[in-house]
Motif scaffolding. Sequence first.
Motif, PDB file in Angstrom:
ATOM      1  N   HIS A 123       0.860  -1.199   0.000  1.00 35.46           N
ATOM      2  CA  HIS A 123       0.000   0.000   0.000  1.00 35.46           C
ATOM      3  C   HIS A 123       0.890   1.241   0.000  1.00 35.46           C
ATOM      4  CE1 HIS A 123      -3.080  -2.888   1.104  1.00 35.46           C
ATOM      5  NE2 HIS A 123      -2.292  -3.292   2.072  1.00 35.46           N
ATOM      6  N   LYS A 262      -7.598   5.381  13.710  1.00 38.31           N
ATOM      7  CA  LYS A 262      -8.629   4.939  12.770  1.00 38.31           C
ATOM      8  C   LYS A 262      -8.098   3.962  11.732  1.00 38.31           C
ATOM      9  CE  LYS A 262     -11.966   8.675  13.142  1.00 38.31           C
ATOM     10  NZ  LYS A 262     -12.836   7.812  13.924  1.00 38.31           N
ATOM     11  N   THR A 263      -6.820   3.592  11.876  1.00 37.23           N
ATOM     12  CA  THR A 263      -6.210   2.688  10.898  1.00 37.23           C
ATOM     13  C   THR A 263      -5.596   1.478  11.594  1.00 37.23           C
ATOM     14  OG1 THR A 263      -5.654   4.615   9.571  1.00 37.23           O
ATOM     15  CG2 THR A 263      -4.536   2.571   8.992  1.00 37.23           C
ATOM     16  N   GLU A 281     -12.278  -7.076   8.777  1.00 38.74           N
ATOM     17  CA  GLU A 281     -12.954  -6.241   7.759  1.00 38.74           C
ATOM     18  C   GLU A 281     -14.302  -5.767   8.321  1.00 38.74           C
ATOM     19  OE1 GLU A 281     -11.803  -5.063   4.881  1.00 38.74           O
ATOM     20  OE2 GLU A 281     -10.837  -6.740   3.869  1.00 38.74           O
ATOM     21  N   CYS A 284     -13.935  -3.430  11.429  1.00 35.84           N
ATOM     22  CA  CYS A 284     -13.432  -2.102  11.051  1.00 35.84           C
ATOM     23  C   CYS A 284     -14.506  -1.318  10.290  1.00 35.84           C
ATOM     24  CB  CYS A 284     -12.167  -2.218  10.207  1.00 35.84           C
ATOM     25  SG  CYS A 284     -10.723  -2.640  11.181  1.00 35.84           S
ATOM     26  N   GLN A 285     -15.235  -2.015   9.426  1.00 37.30           N
ATOM     27  CA  GLN A 285     -16.297  -1.356   8.659  1.00 37.30           C
ATOM     28  C   GLN A 285     -17.359  -0.790   9.609  1.00 37.30           C
ATOM     29  OE1 GLN A 285     -18.015  -3.978   5.782  1.00 37.30           O
ATOM     30  NE2 GLN A 285     -17.784  -2.456   4.162  1.00 37.30           N
ATOM     31  N   LYS A 290     -10.089   2.004   8.890  1.00 33.11           N
ATOM     32  CA  LYS A 290      -9.494   1.443   7.672  1.00 33.11           C
ATOM     33  C   LYS A 290      -8.605   0.261   8.034  1.00 33.11           C
ATOM     34  CE  LYS A 290      -8.333   3.450   3.633  1.00 33.11           C
ATOM     35  NZ  LYS A 290      -7.719   4.330   2.661  1.00 33.11           N
ATOM     36  N   TYR A 292      -5.676  -2.445   6.681  1.00 29.84           N
ATOM     37  CA  TYR A 292      -4.667  -2.773   5.657  1.00 29.84           C
ATOM     38  C   TYR A 292      -4.038  -4.122   5.994  1.00 29.84           C
ATOM     39  CZ  TYR A 292      -4.604   2.171   4.235  1.00 29.84           C
ATOM     40  OH  TYR A 292      -4.928   3.424   3.784  1.00 29.84           O
TER      41      TYR A 292
END
Length: 338
Positions: A123, A262-263, A281, A284-285, A290, A292
């Motif tokens: 990323h 937030k990551t 996923e 976090c959603q 976010k 990674y």
Amino acid sequence: MITLGIESSCDETSVALVEDGRKILSNVISSQIDTHKLYGGVVPEIASRQHVEAINLVLDQALKEAGMTLEDVDVLGVTRGPGLIGALLVGLSAAKALALALDKPLVGVNHMHGHICANYLAHRDLEPPFISLVVSGGHTYLLEVEDYLTFKVHGQTRDDAAGEAFDKVARALGIGYPGGPIVDKLAKEGQDIYDFPRVFLEKDSYDFSFSGLKTAVMNFLNQERQKGHEPRVQDVCASFQGAVMDVLVEKSMKLLKDRGHKTLVLSGGVAANSYLKERLEKACQAEGFKLYYPPNILCTDNGAMIASATYYTYQKNAGDCLLADPNLGILSTETRVQ
Ligand code: KG4
Ligand code: ZN
């Protein structure tokens, strides 16, 4: 800047060339899994010998695939720990010989920094700060990554690492080595019906403990077998995996909220687990965070993550220690004196 990364800490011999810490030019990985499979786990002495046999071939192939020669390399980097001492020494010896012959700088890289850096390769937009869950065969960390090489450890395992628990449970089930990918696959055809313990430790603790869970699975298998009953392996895999992931997901989400991040960035061999990615996923959603994670080939050990970590370690004038350290902690980055 072109960095060349050498990885030999466990059962993968790998050499990679990376540009500016972010772009993979080549990443050649020679895995010893087929050999260690016969013994149900990594045999350190055999691992060292196979690294010796593979390292020059892997190096030549990495240069060839990148269309480069050693003259094009700006900085060399090599894993100096944590890992198996004999295995580490093979990579370090090769790296020192190259650096001396070429008169180029050599950086000693922390393998766990490498795992996190796998995400910078996958990323290009990702930059610290973030929360990181690092789950490998030998280590489990929940960290706040403040800068490329500045970490705050909030949690780590007090006994078995997450990957180690997968491997040991798979061994008890007799389904092969390494256990992680096999358990992952079988769990898809099973249900989480056995009530294995979710170990959260003290209230507010971010540490992990997977040894009790591993023992609970083994005791359950023994008790069932004594009764002449063999539980469905798919259900045992799904139940064990459910217990591991409940803890990993809940603690990761809690740390994100507690520290106002937030990551979330996932790495290490267990980051290849499809159920872990699915659970994170979703979590976090739901919170607007976010997530990674690297592709599977960059989750398990590889030279590219070491070449990326070489770039960031060199930038910080660190990595001057070139001694193999099997127990190197994640906070260890020495300042280069020059
Ligand atoms: O990071 P890694 O390649 O080596 C260490 O630095 O330890 O991680 C290897 C670990 C093994 O324990 C393996 O079983 C686990 O990662 N693993 C997985 C999966 N793929 C590899 N664990 C769970 N699910 C997977 N899909
Ligand atoms: Zn690793």
